[in-house]
Write a protein that holds these residues in place. Structure first.
Motif, PDB file in Angstrom:
ATOM      1  N   LEU A 266       0.831  -1.206   0.000  1.00  0.00           N
ATOM      2  CA  LEU A 266       0.000   0.000   0.000  1.00  0.00           C
ATOM      3  C   LEU A 266       0.866   1.257   0.000  1.00  0.00           C
ATOM      4  CD1 LEU A 266      -2.868  -1.056   2.413  1.00  0.00           C
ATOM      5  CD2 LEU A 266      -3.094  -0.493  -0.007  1.00  0.00           C
ATOM      6  N   LEU A 267       1.879   1.295   0.844  1.00  0.00           N
ATOM      7  CA  LEU A 267       2.757   2.464   0.895  1.00  0.00           C
ATOM      8  C   LEU A 267       3.499   2.666  -0.422  1.00  0.00           C
ATOM      9  CD1 LEU A 267       4.221   2.256   4.497  1.00  0.00           C
ATOM     10  CD2 LEU A 267       2.819   4.087   3.533  1.00  0.00           C
ATOM     11  N   LEU A 268       4.030   1.593  -0.977  1.00  0.00           N
ATOM     12  CA  LEU A 268       4.744   1.712  -2.244  1.00  0.00           C
ATOM     13  C   LEU A 268       3.807   2.208  -3.347  1.00  0.00           C
ATOM     14  CD1 LEU A 268       6.990  -1.501  -2.192  1.00  0.00           C
ATOM     15  CD2 LEU A 268       7.649   0.847  -1.615  1.00  0.00           C
ATOM     16  N   THR A 269       2.575   1.735  -3.338  1.00  0.00           N
ATOM     17  CA  THR A 269       1.604   2.171  -4.339  1.00  0.00           C
ATOM     18  C   THR A 269       1.271   3.645  -4.178  1.00  0.00           C
ATOM     19  OG1 THR A 269       0.647  -0.038  -4.495  1.00  0.00           O
ATOM     20  CG2 THR A 269      -0.728   1.796  -5.250  1.00  0.00           C
ATOM     21  N   ILE A 270       1.017   4.077  -2.962  1.00  0.00           N
ATOM     22  CA  ILE A 270       0.700   5.485  -2.711  1.00  0.00           C
ATOM     23  C   ILE A 270       1.858   6.373  -3.166  1.00  0.00           C
ATOM     24  CG2 ILE A 270       0.376   7.209  -0.884  1.00  0.00           C
ATOM     25  CD1 ILE A 270      -1.238   4.945   0.610  1.00  0.00           C
ATOM     26  N   LEU A 271       3.075   5.990  -2.815  1.00  0.00           N
ATOM     27  CA  LEU A 271       4.235   6.806  -3.152  1.00  0.00           C
ATOM     28  C   LEU A 271       4.614   6.701  -4.626  1.00  0.00           C
ATOM     29  CD1 LEU A 271       6.315   6.322   0.096  1.00  0.00           C
ATOM     30  CD2 LEU A 271       4.908   8.290  -0.584  1.00  0.00           C
ATOM     31  N   SER A 272       4.115   5.685  -5.324  1.00  0.00           N
ATOM     32  CA  SER A 272       4.358   5.600  -6.772  1.00  0.00           C
ATOM     33  C   SER A 272       3.584   6.685  -7.514  1.00  0.00           C
ATOM     34  CB  SER A 272       3.964   4.220  -7.311  1.00  0.00           C
ATOM     35  OG  SER A 272       2.558   4.078  -7.379  1.00  0.00           O
TER      36      SER A 272
ATOM     37  N   ASP B 201      -1.014  12.707   5.387  1.00  0.00           N
ATOM     38  CA  ASP B 201      -1.679  12.559   4.089  1.00  0.00           C
ATOM     39  C   ASP B 201      -1.822  11.084   3.706  1.00  0.00           C
ATOM     40  OD1 ASP B 201      -2.766  14.728   2.810  1.00  0.00           O
ATOM     41  OD2 ASP B 201      -1.250  14.792   1.228  1.00  0.00           O
ATOM     42  N   ILE B 202      -0.790  10.304   3.962  1.00  0.00           N
ATOM     43  CA  ILE B 202      -0.820   8.872   3.662  1.00  0.00           C
ATOM     44  C   ILE B 202      -1.918   8.190   4.480  1.00  0.00           C
ATOM     45  CG2 ILE B 202       0.448   6.702   3.888  1.00  0.00           C
ATOM     46  CD1 ILE B 202       3.021   8.382   3.249  1.00  0.00           C
TER      47      ILE B 202
ATOM     48  N   VAL C 208      -5.255   6.296   2.820  1.00  0.00           N
ATOM     49  CA  VAL C 208      -5.610   4.898   3.081  1.00  0.00           C
ATOM     50  C   VAL C 208      -7.020   4.812   3.653  1.00  0.00           C
ATOM     51  CG1 VAL C 208      -5.080   2.880   4.518  1.00  0.00           C
ATOM     52  CG2 VAL C 208      -3.238   4.091   3.320  1.00  0.00           C
ATOM     53  N   LYS C 209      -7.338   5.685   4.576  1.00  0.00           N
ATOM     54  CA  LYS C 209      -8.683   5.699   5.171  1.00  0.00           C
ATOM     55  C   LYS C 209      -9.740   5.961   4.103  1.00  0.00           C
ATOM     56  CE  LYS C 209     -11.425   8.141   8.640  1.00  0.00           C
ATOM     57  NZ  LYS C 209     -11.420   9.244   9.616  1.00  0.00           N
ATOM     58  N   THR C 210      -9.498   6.942   3.245  1.00  0.00           N
ATOM     59  CA  THR C 210     -10.463   7.313   2.208  1.00  0.00           C
ATOM     60  C   THR C 210     -10.641   6.198   1.181  1.00  0.00           C
ATOM     61  OG1 THR C 210      -9.957   9.657   2.469  1.00  0.00           O
ATOM     62  CG2 THR C 210     -10.980   9.002   0.393  1.00  0.00           C
TER      63      THR C 210
END
Length: 114
Positions: A14-20, A28-29, A33-35
């Motif tokens: 999830l983190l890698l995807t968000i930061l991609s 913000d992260i 994830v919550k949204t």
């Protein structure tokens, strides 16, 4: 609510995807994830920051302090090594997903990994 094991296993991809998608900072992260999860994944600072630090020590992400509006925030971004790891993570998760779909007699996911 999801089990701790599933939450722990899904944090890295999830983190890698968000930061991609671009650089971001902790709060913000957590909100993204919550949204995106519709509120089913609720991360805390205490859960997030140790994982960010681990990913940074593995050179999958990098960070920099940015001052904006008299406020300093630590922004994280994906490295080239992190992009390669994200491809491996996607392949692994799709494989697990498709295996479960076969067991449950549901349609598999057909995707091309970039």
């Amino acid at each position: 609510m999801h089990t701790k094991g599933l939450m722990a296993a899904s944090t890295k991809p999830l983190l890698l995807t968000i930061l991609s998608r671009g650089r971001s900072y902790g709060y913000d992260i957590i909100q993204e994830v919550k949204t995106v999860s519709g509120g089913s994944l609720l991360w805390s600072d205490g859960m997030l920051y140790p994982v960010l630090h681990k990913l940074e020590s593995e050179k999958l992400i990098s960070s920099e302090w940015v001052e904006k509006d008299d406020r300093k925030r630590k922004y994280y971004k994906l490295t080239d090594k992190g992009r390669k790891e994200l491809v491996r993570e996607k392949e692994a998760w799709i494989s697990v997903h498709n295996t479960l779909m076969r067991f449950w007699d549901l349609p598999e996911m057909k995707v091309l990994i970039k």
